[in-house]
Design an enzyme around this catalytic site. Structure first.
Site, PDB file in Angstrom:
ATOM      1  CB  SER A   9      -0.929   0.023   1.214  1.00 24.97           C
ATOM      2  OG  SER A   9      -1.821  -1.059   1.131  1.00 24.97           O
ATOM      3  CB  THR A  10       2.828   3.004   2.177  1.00 27.41           C
ATOM      4  OG1 THR A  10       3.507   2.059   2.997  1.00 27.41           O
ATOM      5  CG2 THR A  10       1.431   3.251   2.711  1.00 27.41           C
TER       6      THR A  10
END
Length: 180
Positions: A9-10
Protein backbone atom coordinates in the site's frame (compact mmCIF):
# COMPACT_ATOMS: atom_id res chain seq x y z
CA UNK A 1 3.05 -20.04 -17.26
CA UNK A 2 2.71 -18.82 -13.68
CA UNK A 3 2.45 -15.03 -13.44
CA UNK A 4 2.60 -13.29 -10.06
CA UNK A 5 1.23 -10.01 -8.77
CA UNK A 6 2.64 -8.34 -5.65
CA UNK A 7 1.29 -5.14 -4.10
CA UNK A 8 2.02 -3.03 -1.06
CA UNK A 9 0.00 0.00 0.00
CA UNK A 10 2.80 2.47 0.73
CA UNK A 11 6.33 3.16 -0.40
CA UNK A 12 7.53 2.33 3.14
CA UNK A 13 6.26 -1.27 3.06
CA UNK A 14 8.53 -4.06 1.87
CA UNK A 15 7.37 -6.05 -1.16
CA UNK A 16 10.28 -8.53 -1.09
CA UNK A 17 8.46 -11.17 1.04
CA UNK A 18 5.70 -11.42 -1.57
CA UNK A 19 8.12 -11.52 -4.50
CA UNK A 20 10.17 -14.30 -2.87
CA UNK A 21 7.03 -16.38 -2.17
CA UNK A 22 5.74 -15.90 -5.73
CA UNK A 23 9.08 -16.88 -7.28
CA UNK A 24 9.30 -19.91 -4.99
CA UNK A 25 5.80 -20.93 -6.22
CA UNK A 26 7.17 -20.97 -9.78
CA UNK A 27 6.18 -17.53 -11.12
CA UNK A 28 8.31 -16.70 -14.14
CA UNK A 29 7.11 -13.12 -14.17
CA UNK A 30 6.06 -10.95 -11.20
CA UNK A 31 4.26 -7.63 -11.59
CA UNK A 32 4.84 -5.23 -8.70
CA UNK A 33 2.81 -2.28 -7.52
CA UNK A 34 3.08 0.22 -4.67
CA UNK A 35 -0.43 1.64 -4.47
CA UNK A 36 -3.39 1.46 -2.11
CA UNK A 37 -5.73 -1.48 -2.67
CA UNK A 38 -8.69 0.86 -2.38
CA UNK A 39 -7.69 2.49 -5.68
CA UNK A 40 -9.67 1.02 -8.54
CA UNK A 41 -7.04 2.23 -11.02
CA UNK A 42 -4.03 -0.05 -10.57
CA UNK A 43 -1.97 0.21 -13.78
CA UNK A 44 0.35 -2.76 -13.14
CA UNK A 45 -2.57 -5.06 -12.33
CA UNK A 46 -4.27 -4.02 -15.56
CA UNK A 47 -1.07 -4.63 -17.58
CA UNK A 48 -0.65 -7.99 -15.85
CA UNK A 49 -4.20 -9.14 -16.59
CA UNK A 50 -3.93 -8.01 -20.23
CA UNK A 51 -0.69 -10.00 -20.64
CA UNK A 52 -2.22 -13.27 -19.40
CA UNK A 53 -2.98 -15.95 -21.99
CA UNK A 54 -5.21 -19.02 -21.90
CA UNK A 55 -3.64 -21.70 -19.73
CA UNK A 56 -1.64 -19.23 -17.59
CA UNK A 57 -2.07 -19.16 -13.81
CA UNK A 58 -2.32 -15.81 -12.03
CA UNK A 59 -0.77 -16.03 -8.56
CA UNK A 60 -0.96 -13.72 -5.55
CA UNK A 61 0.62 -14.12 -2.15
CA UNK A 62 -2.60 -13.25 -0.31
CA UNK A 63 -6.15 -12.34 -1.41
CA UNK A 64 -6.02 -8.88 0.18
CA UNK A 65 -3.08 -8.03 -2.09
CA UNK A 66 -5.44 -8.39 -5.06
CA UNK A 67 -8.77 -6.97 -3.87
CA UNK A 68 -10.22 -5.13 -0.88
CA UNK A 69 -13.74 -6.53 -1.19
CA UNK A 70 -15.28 -9.84 -2.12
CA UNK A 71 -17.14 -8.11 -4.95
CA UNK A 72 -13.86 -6.85 -6.48
CA UNK A 73 -12.24 -10.25 -6.03
CA UNK A 74 -15.11 -12.04 -7.76
CA UNK A 75 -15.00 -9.50 -10.58
CA UNK A 76 -11.27 -10.00 -11.17
CA UNK A 77 -11.50 -13.79 -11.00
CA UNK A 78 -14.43 -13.74 -13.44
CA UNK A 79 -12.27 -11.78 -15.91
CA UNK A 80 -9.47 -14.32 -15.46
CA UNK A 81 -11.88 -17.22 -15.91
CA UNK A 82 -13.27 -15.73 -19.13
CA UNK A 83 -9.71 -15.61 -20.50
CA UNK A 84 -9.10 -19.25 -19.54
CA UNK A 85 -6.62 -18.21 -16.84
CA UNK A 86 -6.38 -20.02 -13.51
CA UNK A 87 -6.03 -18.25 -10.16
CA UNK A 88 -3.97 -19.17 -7.13
CA UNK A 89 -3.61 -17.54 -3.71
CA UNK A 90 -0.65 -18.94 -1.82
CA UNK A 91 -1.62 -17.98 1.75
CA UNK A 92 -5.27 -19.06 1.53
CA UNK A 93 -4.46 -22.17 -0.57
CA UNK A 94 -7.04 -21.32 -3.22
CA UNK A 95 -6.35 -22.80 -6.64
CA UNK A 96 -9.03 -22.51 -9.32
CA UNK A 97 -7.09 -24.82 -11.61
CA UNK A 98 -8.52 -27.71 -9.57
CA UNK A 99 -12.17 -28.73 -9.23
CA UNK A 100 -12.12 -28.17 -5.44
CA UNK A 101 -10.61 -24.70 -5.89
CA UNK A 102 -13.28 -23.75 -8.40
CA UNK A 103 -15.98 -24.95 -6.00
CA UNK A 104 -14.58 -22.84 -3.16
CA UNK A 105 -14.41 -19.83 -5.41
CA UNK A 106 -17.99 -20.28 -6.61
CA UNK A 107 -19.09 -20.42 -2.98
CA UNK A 108 -17.27 -17.09 -2.46
CA UNK A 109 -19.09 -15.66 -5.47
CA UNK A 110 -22.47 -16.83 -4.18
CA UNK A 111 -21.75 -15.30 -0.78
CA UNK A 112 -20.79 -11.99 -2.40
CA UNK A 113 -24.02 -11.95 -4.39
CA UNK A 114 -26.03 -12.82 -1.26
CA UNK A 115 -24.30 -10.04 0.71
CA UNK A 116 -25.07 -7.54 -2.05
CA UNK A 117 -28.75 -8.55 -2.06
CA UNK A 118 -28.98 -8.16 1.72
CA UNK A 119 -27.44 -4.68 1.57
CA UNK A 120 -29.89 -3.68 -1.16
CA UNK A 121 -32.86 -4.98 0.85
CA UNK A 122 -31.75 -3.21 4.04
CA UNK A 123 -31.24 0.05 2.16
CA UNK A 124 -34.71 -0.17 0.59
CA UNK A 125 -36.31 -0.93 3.97
CA UNK A 126 -34.48 1.98 5.61
CA UNK A 127 -35.59 4.41 2.91
CA UNK A 128 -39.23 3.24 3.20
CA UNK A 129 -39.13 3.62 7.00
CA UNK A 130 -37.71 7.14 6.67
CA UNK A 131 -40.41 8.10 4.14
CA UNK A 132 -43.09 6.71 6.47
CA UNK A 133 -41.80 9.06 9.19
CA UNK A 134 -42.05 11.99 6.77
CA UNK A 135 -38.41 12.31 5.87
CA UNK A 136 -37.33 13.10 2.36
CA UNK A 137 -33.96 12.23 0.92
CA UNK A 138 -31.59 14.47 -0.95
CA UNK A 139 -29.86 17.74 -0.25
CA UNK A 140 -31.25 20.36 2.02
CA UNK A 141 -32.53 23.45 0.14
CA UNK A 142 -29.93 26.20 -0.23
CA UNK A 143 -32.53 28.89 0.41
CA UNK A 144 -35.75 28.70 2.41
CA UNK A 145 -38.95 30.66 1.66
CA UNK A 146 -37.88 33.50 3.97
CA UNK A 147 -34.53 33.85 2.15
CA UNK A 148 -36.27 33.93 -1.23
CA UNK A 149 -38.62 36.72 -0.03
CA UNK A 150 -35.62 38.70 1.27
CA UNK A 151 -33.72 38.18 -2.00
CA UNK A 152 -36.69 39.44 -4.02
CA UNK A 153 -36.94 42.50 -1.76
CA UNK A 154 -33.23 43.18 -2.14
CA UNK A 155 -33.49 42.99 -5.94
CA UNK A 156 -36.14 45.71 -6.01
CA UNK A 157 -33.28 48.14 -5.35
CA UNK A 158 -31.81 48.97 -8.80
CA UNK A 159 -28.35 49.39 -7.26
CA UNK A 160 -28.29 45.76 -6.05
CA UNK A 161 -27.08 43.07 -8.47
CA UNK A 162 -28.02 39.40 -8.47
CA UNK A 163 -24.37 38.54 -7.86
CA UNK A 164 -24.33 40.65 -4.68
CA UNK A 165 -27.56 39.09 -3.45
CA UNK A 166 -26.24 35.58 -4.18
CA UNK A 167 -23.02 36.35 -2.25
CA UNK A 168 -25.11 37.70 0.67
CA UNK A 169 -26.92 34.35 0.96
CA UNK A 170 -23.81 32.27 0.26
CA UNK A 171 -25.10 30.70 -2.95
CA UNK A 172 -24.16 30.94 -6.61
CA UNK A 173 -26.01 33.23 -9.00
CA UNK A 174 -27.38 30.14 -10.80
CA UNK A 175 -28.83 28.83 -7.52
CA UNK A 176 -30.38 32.21 -6.76
CA UNK A 177 -32.00 32.29 -10.22
CA UNK A 178 -33.39 28.79 -9.66
CA UNK A 179 -35.19 29.93 -6.50
CA UNK A 180 -36.43 33.18 -8.04
Amino acid sequence: MYVGYARVSTQDQNIELQIDALQEAGCEEVYQEKISGTKSDRPELEVCIRSLRQGDVFVVWKLDRLARSLKDLVSIITILDSKGVGFMSLTESIDTTSAAGKLIFHVFGALAEFEHSLIRERTKAGLQAARARGRKGGRKPSLDDSDVRKARAMLIDPQMTKTEVAEHFGVSRVTLNKYL
